[in-house]
Motif scaffolding. Structure first.
Motif, mmCIF file in Angstrom:
data_model
loop_
_atom_site.group_PDB
_atom_site.id
_atom_site.type_symbol
_atom_site.label_atom_id
_atom_site.label_comp_id
_atom_site.label_asym_id
_atom_site.label_seq_id
_atom_site.Cartn_x
_atom_site.Cartn_y
_atom_site.Cartn_z
ATOM 1 N N PHE A 99 0.843 -1.140 -0.021
ATOM 2 C CA PHE A 99 0.098 0.044 -0.014
ATOM 3 C C PHE A 99 0.825 1.118 0.062
ATOM 4 N N LEU A 100 1.958 1.198 0.619
ATOM 5 C CA LEU A 100 2.887 2.452 0.677
ATOM 6 C C LEU A 100 3.464 2.541 -0.685
ATOM 7 N N ASP A 101 3.668 1.467 -1.327
ATOM 8 C CA ASP A 101 4.315 1.621 -2.635
ATOM 9 C C ASP A 101 3.177 2.310 -3.506
ATOM 10 N N SER A 102 2.001 1.950 -3.245
ATOM 11 C CA SER A 102 0.986 2.551 -4.179
ATOM 12 C C SER A 102 0.462 4.044 -3.675
ATOM 13 N N TRP A 103 0.511 4.241 -2.627
ATOM 14 C CA TRP A 103 0.073 5.584 -2.141
ATOM 15 C C TRP A 103 1.191 6.587 -2.023
ATOM 16 N N LEU A 104 2.272 6.455 -1.276
ATOM 17 C CA LEU A 104 3.481 7.291 -1.339
ATOM 18 C C LEU A 104 4.387 7.050 -2.116
ATOM 19 N N THR A 105 4.378 6.188 -3.132
ATOM 20 C CA THR A 105 5.086 5.986 -4.220
ATOM 21 C C THR A 105 6.492 5.499 -3.731
ATOM 22 N N LEU A 106 6.732 4.841 -2.584
ATOM 23 C CA LEU A 106 7.749 4.249 -1.919
ATOM 24 C C LEU A 106 8.758 3.429 -3.013
ATOM 25 N N ARG A 107 7.993 2.621 -3.763
ATOM 26 C CA ARG A 107 8.605 1.768 -4.674
ATOM 27 C C ARG A 107 9.678 2.703 -5.528
ATOM 28 N N ASN A 108 9.485 4.084 -5.531
ATOM 29 C CA ASN A 108 10.297 4.752 -6.334
ATOM 30 C C ASN A 108 11.546 5.264 -5.860
ATOM 31 N N LEU A 109 11.588 4.831 -4.565
ATOM 32 C CA LEU A 109 12.861 5.243 -3.645
ATOM 33 C C LEU A 109 14.150 4.690 -4.014
ATOM 34 N N GLY A 110 15.007 5.363 -4.594
ATOM 35 C CA GLY A 110 16.232 5.161 -5.114
ATOM 36 C C GLY A 110 16.355 5.063 -6.872
ATOM 37 N N ASP A 111 15.225 5.541 -7.481
ATOM 38 C CA ASP A 111 15.212 5.373 -8.927
ATOM 39 C C ASP A 111 15.918 6.686 -9.260
ATOM 40 N N ALA A 112 16.182 7.720 -8.570
ATOM 41 C CA ALA A 112 16.877 9.089 -8.626
ATOM 42 C C ALA A 112 17.855 9.076 -7.546
ATOM 43 N N PRO A 113 18.943 7.974 -7.601
ATOM 44 C CA PRO A 113 19.863 7.848 -6.766
ATOM 45 C C PRO A 113 20.635 9.149 -6.208
#
Length: 828
Positions: free
Chosen positions: A552-566
């Motif tokens: 849910f945090l990946d979908s709500w707060l976009t945490l899956r993108n953490l590290g995509d812009a290192p």
């Protein structure tokens, strides 16, 4: 159906609110609308939202009453939402009186309410959707009850398409020919991993001592320094060059012959932990014991001296300084994997230090340094005589496989407690299909599967292999790959209990129903409200519910993108040295988990007086007295840090890695916390107008950018939100000035007129509008639970949930419960 552009921040409602006519006595019929409401629209709104001009992609010159379709209902609802919020008209326009505003709100409220009551729901059904990659992985793990730490059957699947940052929206989960091919390959890999052999493999022992090879740059130096008697690890695993970051066993590159538990004994020591070198050159902290982590590696994933996708900790040891000692780990290894070693608190860049250290040795050789060694390669000299801190491994012994029980848990889950009996093949296939299909497999379905088994037998395969091919066929079946959410034959507006069990389990566990849910569904008891609520509590108490928090945090707060812009390594080495990316995510997940377990008000997401940190994250935040890698709940005395907007995960995922952008952060806030995404910029407008001559700060640049009429409409809402967070740098550290020493100005004004001086005032302003946040959160969670987009006809259910939440204290767990018990959740 046109997608709703939620709460369009435009001058639309300014038109509505500027009128001076009395609408309080207007009736609810077409004549009254044409005589009183349409003239009001024409006088104050059509100029910006008519045939020639449509601000915010909204046109209202053709609105009719009664509300006849979903598009019209969306328009009326948007108007009502913004009027209730008081966000329009802009403050520089004339404002209506309270009575004028309330008269319009009253009329729209009744009109919209009547429309909801009379509309037939023609949409809102969850599209037949396949398991996404996350759900597929979890389902395989639970279905086979096997260790997946070194195995990901989805790793060759094509990337998922997202809808509003969600990975489980049915109409986005397309199935290509390539994906179908990958499903076949995955099914073979899964079953062969689960049931590799019929008889228990014998235990073996492998010993490795001396002749340790590493990466080519080190091998010739180690030959000179110590004849390759040792395996040396110098750097952390996440450095740029990874020079001696991994200690592999190249002599064991083929890995273990069978998956199982192994005893890994390592004779190792900490060497030169205490040193006098400049810590900018040799970064390890002498005050910390040297840590040795044992991790797996497989040549299937590339060089054993390089990072690989599957690196779970098999053992963590603080090494002694007074000579070698034995350290023992009991850990699972998949077939083909061997142990490797890393030094997570080692140097970040040891290679430049070799030259400096060797020069020191040459200048002051000491009596123990032979003269011929001074002529050696500088790295070899530094390793042998320079006192470079490193982990030194003398010997490794691997014994296994052994099993806590035989047959294994996985075997019992599929085959049963005894040896494979070919006469029970149909029973095995039937039982596995029941679980994989998430409802009883029909006789016809099992007959087709048994024809696969028979065909394999006719081709000369063994009975055991033929049975396994039947299981593989199940994993390739659409019934497994797609979530069946069937309607009751007696009530087409409700799911069957099996469908409800799947919806509940994939919401809270991201995986298939367990035996208890399955049994309740079989007896048609799960749909009872009291039973459903009890099952929700049971499932949230299970560790598998951590998947809900993460997903849910990946979908709500976009945490899956953490590290995509290192973050830039030159500016933010601490992010890598302290492995802050994982720590940031852990903080937000633990914070959310705590809010869920304790049923805290959703207000805590906006502001809180506590968080969860370890020593490294506490140092980033300037919190004192926190030691060690373990996370713990800590009180916050600094009001700037409380809530999501003070957490480094959010502040990092909303930056670009090099610097902060008020635009990126402002858009993120509108989309994810407020549920009011701005429309995309016009195609002919640059992200920032190139003519920014005379500007010196990002605030001045954006101010000039807003001079363009096409840009001002959105940026006057985006930019103030982003500026509120400008005191946080790209990894969430507090700063008072930019790098050029310009002072940061985090003040701003919301579109509705509230002013704030800094992030503390900004959070107070958000709390004053918490209804917007609660609605956005509810919509996002309901969408996540259903696996589809939220549509206009969901508005009534969302309103009911919000009303119930307000009555019970706005608890986060209450929100989950209300969604699970809602009519929409039980509907196809």
């Amino acid at each position: 159906m046109r997608v709703k552009s939620v709460l369009v921040f435009s001058s639309l409602l300014g038109c509505f609110l500027l009128h001076g006519n009395d609408v309080g006595s207007v009736g609810f019929d077409p004549i009254a609308f044409d005589n009183r409401i349409r003239p009001f629209l024409e006088e104050y709104c059509i100029g910006c939202h008519g045939e020639e001009k449509q601000k915010g992609n909204r046109r209202f010159d053709s609105l009719e009453y009664p509300i006849s379709d979903d598009n019209a209902l969306i328009d009326f609802q948007d108007i009502l939402d913004l009027m209730n919020l008081g966000d329009m008209p802009p403050e520089d326009e004339a404002q209506p009186s309270s009575s004028e505003r309330q008269a319009v709100v009253d009329w729209l409220t009744q009109a919209v309410s009547d429309a909801y009551a009379t509309r037939e729901i023609t949409g809102g059904e969850t599209v037949l959707r396949r398991l996404n990659h996350r759900e597929y992985f979890n389902t395989v793990s639970d279905l086979f009850e096997m260790d997946m730490s070194m195995f990901d059957p989805t790793e060759t699947f094509p990337g998922e398409r997202l809808a509003e940052h969600q990975d489980n929206v049915g109409d986005m989960l397309v199935t290509s020919g390539y994906l179908l091919d990958r499903y076949i390959v995955a099914a073979d890999r899964i079953v062969e991993k689960a049931l590799p052999f019929e008889t228990k493999p014998e235990s073996q022992t492998w010993t490795f001592k001396g002749d340790f090879e590493q990466q080519s740059e080190l091998n010739k130096r180690h030959i000179v320094a110590h004849g390759q008697r040792y395996l040396n690890v110098y750097e952390r695993p996440n450095t740029v060059r990874r020079f001696g970051s991994y200690g592999p066993l190249h002599a064991f590159s083929e890995g273990v012959p069978a998956g199982g538990m192994y005893t890994i004994r390592t004779r190792a020591e900490a060497v030169n932990r205490f040193h006098s070198f400049n810590r900018k050159k040799v970064i390890n902290d002498p005050a910390e014991p040297m840590l040795m982590h044992v991790i797996p590696g497989s040549r299937e994933y590339g060089g054993l001296h390089l990072p690989q996708p599957h690196e779970p900790d098999l053992g963590i040891f603080a090494l002694k300084d007074d000579g070698p000692d034995w350290y023992t780990a009991e850990a699972w290894l998949d077939k083909g994997f061997s142990p490797r070693y890393i030094y997570p608190n080692g140097s970040m860049n040891i290679r430049p230090a070799f030259r400096e250290v060797s020069n020191l040795v040459i200048k002051n050789p000491g009596p123990s340094v032979p003269k011929e060694d001074l002529k050696a390669d500088y790295m070899a000299l530094a390793i042998k005589h320079g006192g470079i801190p490193h982990i030194r491994i003398h010997e490794v012994e691997v014994t296994g496989p052994h099993y806590e029980e035989w047959p294994t848990v996985t075997w019992k889950a599929i085959v049963g407690s005894g040896a494979f009996n070919p006469k029970k093949t149909r029973k095995i296939v039937q039982g596995f299909a029941d679980r994989a299909y998430r409802r009883p497999a029909s006789k016809g379905e099992v007959d087709r599967l048994m024809r696969v088994v028979s065909a394999r037998l006719d081709q000369g395969h063994s009975e055991f292999e033929a049975m396994k091919d039947g299981l593989k066929a199940i994993l390739c079946s659409p019934v497994f790959l797609y979530l069946e959410e069937e309607k009751l034959t007696s009530d087409s507006d409700r799911l069957t209990d099996y469908g409800l069990a799947s919806r509940l389990s994939y919401f809270l566990w991201g995986s298939q129903p367990d035996s208890e849910l399955f049994n309740l569904a079989r007896r048609n008891r799960l749909s009872r409200p009291g039973v459903l609520a009890l099952q929700m509590d049971r499932m949230l108490a299970d560790e598998r519910s951590d998947r809900f928090v993460s997903g849910f945090l990946d979908s709500w707060l976009t945490l899956r993108n953490l590290g995509d812009a290192p973050p830039d390594r030159g500016k933010f080495e601490k992010y890598y040295a302290d492995d802050l990316g994982d720590a940031m995510r852990t903080e937000t997940e633990m914070f959310t988990r705590f809010a869920l377990d304790e049923n805290l008000s959703v207000d805590y997401f906006l502001d809180a007086d506590f968080t969860f940190v370890n020593e490294d994250l506490a140092e980033l935040y300037g919190l004192e007295g926190i030691e060690g890698a373990a996370f713990r709940k800590v009180a916050l005395t600094d009001p700037r840090r409380g809530g999501l907007l003070g957490q480094a995960s959010i502040l990092t995922v909303t930056a670009n890695g090099v610097d902060t952008s008020p635009v990126l952060r402002g858009v993120w806030l509108l989309e994810n916390l407020l549920g009011t995404p701005p429309p995309p910029p016009p195609p002919d407008v640059e992200p920032l107008d190139p003519d920014i001559r005379g500007t010196t700060t990002i605030r001045e640049q954006l101010t000039k950018h807003r001079e363009a009429e096409a840009c001002n409409e959105c940026h006057r809402k985006i930019d103030p939100l982003g500026f509120a967070l400008e005191n946080f740098d790209p990894i969430g550290q507090w700063r008072d000035m930019y790098g050029d020493r310009a002072e940061i100005d985090a003040s701003g004004k919301l579109p509705s007129g509230e002013q704030f001086e800094d992030v503390v005032n900004f959070k107070k302003a958000l709390l004053a509008k918490k209804d917007i946040f609660s609605r956005a959160l509810t919509k996002k969670m309901l969408s996540y639970a259903l696996g589809r987009r939220i549509e206009i006809m969901d508005r009534t259910e969302i309103d009911r949930i919000l009303e119930s939440m307000e009555e019970t204290g706005d608890g986060f767990r209450d929100l989950v419960r209300l969604i699970v018990l809602s009519e929409t959740f039980a509907s196809p």
